[in-house]
Design a protein around this motif. Structure first.
Motif, short mmCIF file in Angstrom:
data_model
loop_
_atom_site.label_atom_id
_atom_site.label_comp_id
_atom_site.label_asym_id
_atom_site.label_seq_id
_atom_site.Cartn_x
_atom_site.Cartn_y
_atom_site.Cartn_z
N GLN A 68 5.16 9.06 12.55
CA GLN A 68 5.00 7.79 13.39
C GLN A 68 4.67 6.56 12.46
O GLN A 68 4.78 5.35 12.72
CB GLN A 68 4.15 8.02 14.36
N LYS A 69 3.67 6.98 11.24
CA LYS A 69 3.34 5.75 10.57
C LYS A 69 2.71 4.48 11.02
O LYS A 69 3.13 3.34 11.07
CB LYS A 69 4.57 5.53 9.57
N ASP A 89 6.31 -1.40 17.06
CA ASP A 89 7.58 -1.15 16.16
C ASP A 89 7.68 -2.44 15.12
O ASP A 89 6.67 -2.99 15.00
CB ASP A 89 8.96 -1.32 17.05
N GLU A 90 8.84 -2.51 14.40
CA GLU A 90 8.78 -3.33 13.19
C GLU A 90 8.63 -4.66 13.57
O GLU A 90 7.87 -5.41 12.86
CB GLU A 90 10.08 -3.06 12.64
N ALA A 116 8.50 -1.60 3.88
CA ALA A 116 9.62 -0.90 3.34
C ALA A 116 9.24 0.40 3.38
O ALA A 116 10.34 1.50 3.41
CB ALA A 116 9.74 -1.43 1.81
N LYS A 117 8.18 0.79 3.51
CA LYS A 117 7.72 2.33 3.62
C LYS A 117 7.60 2.72 5.18
O LYS A 117 7.54 4.06 5.61
CB LYS A 117 6.51 2.71 3.10
N GLY A 118 8.07 1.84 6.30
CA GLY A 118 8.27 2.24 7.36
C GLY A 118 6.96 2.28 8.05
O GLY A 118 6.70 2.93 9.24
N LYS A 136 -1.34 -8.60 6.49
CA LYS A 136 -0.88 -8.43 5.01
C LYS A 136 -0.58 -6.91 4.67
O LYS A 136 0.43 -6.68 3.99
CB LYS A 136 -2.22 -8.59 3.97
N TYR A 137 -0.98 -5.95 5.23
CA TYR A 137 -0.77 -4.43 5.23
C TYR A 137 0.69 -4.31 5.86
O TYR A 137 1.54 -3.50 5.07
CB TYR A 137 -1.52 -3.48 6.00
N ALA A 138 0.98 -4.75 6.74
CA ALA A 138 2.28 -4.81 7.55
C ALA A 138 3.40 -5.39 6.51
O ALA A 138 4.47 -4.51 6.47
CB ALA A 138 2.26 -5.83 8.89
#
Length: 269
Positions: free
Chosen positions: A141-142, A251-252, A188-190, A181-183
């Motif tokens: 899930q990340k 989600d993204e 790219a790592k999902g 910032k983390y987002a």
């Protein structure tokens, strides 16, 4: 099967996260706590639900956080689907109700007010996320969720006209931007991140701030300036149920945002 780690799980919102998540036996729930001294109800729940794992840690210690990551890894086989950072500081008792101009001549008190809140609400949040990030990266899930507050939102502050709770507000606003910032870094790592306000929730912390009928009425009146529908605090059960729905839809597109427990930037209470 999903694995969840809840930072600050002994009471209030954190405990309710553990309670609701562990009701599904397919979930593995890691309750990260500061001390067993305040973990009575959590231990009672864990005694009846074998999918709850309690780990005592110190999120101000980098070495303890590394040990914690190793302990979680042993339970979850090296991954962590969702990290929820629920630890917080509401500021100092001496100064949290003062507005900015009241700190003239009280600069040391102002620094203590800001420093104490930043320590837990920003610095230790980053320490914790960075320590557990390798586990999140290896999961399905990340997701990383930071429990924030509508009080750390500029439009909300302007609408409610609340000039105090400086340490809490400033540090939560800082936590919000860190999650953004983390987002962008981890996209790219999902890995998806979110800062989320739980609403005006009936917890010990909320009761401490509104500890008299006058204080409660002041808080209520302030919130009603923004949303006349507000009648009072919501339960931890209601708040967490709504938050879990938002986390489920993370989600993204939503990653990096700061939203309410209702999943938007309007319904904060």
């Amino acid at each position: 099967m999903s694995s969840w780690a809840i930072v600050g799980a002994t009471r209030g919102i954190g405990f309710e996260f553990v309670k609701q998540l562990s009701s599904d036996s397919k979930n593995t729930v890691i309750a990260l706590i500061r001390s067993q001294a305040t973990a009575g109800q959590l231990n009672e729940l864990a005694a009846t639900r074998k999918n709850i794992h309690i780990i005592e840690t110190d999120i101000s210690s980098l070495s303890r956080l590394e040990e914690t990551a190793n302990s979680i890894s042993k339970v979850t086989n090296g991954s962590l689907d969702v990290l929820i950072y629920n630890a917080y500081s509401a500021g100092t008792d001496e100064a949290k109700l003062l507005p900015p101009s009241a700190f003239r001549g009280k600069e040391d008190a102002f620094k203590r007010e800001i420093d104490e809140s930043l320590s837990v609400n920003l610095f230790q949040a980053v320490y914790t996320i960075n320590a557990l990030l390798p586990l999140v990266e290896k999961s399905q899930q990340k997701k990383i969720v930071y429990i924030s507050s509508g009080i750390g939102d500029i439009p909300t502050t302007r609408a409610t006209e609340m000039p105090n709770l400086l340490g809490y507000s400033v540090s939560k606003a800082a936590g919000n931007i860190i999650m953004a910032k983390y987002a962008v870094e981890l996209k790219a790592k999902g890995i998806r991140t979110l800062a989320m306000s739980p609403g005006w929730v009936e917890t010990d912390a909320a009761r401490d701030i509104s500890n008299s009928p006058e204080a409660f009425q002041w808080m209520l009146s302030s919130f009603q300036k923004m949303d006349p529908r507000v009648k009072g605090m919501i339960s931890t059960e209601q708040s967490v149920k709504a938050q879990l729905s938002v986390i489920g839809s993370l989600d993204e597109k939503l990653s990096g945002a700061f939203v309410s427990h209702n999943g938007n930037d309007k319904d904060w209470f």
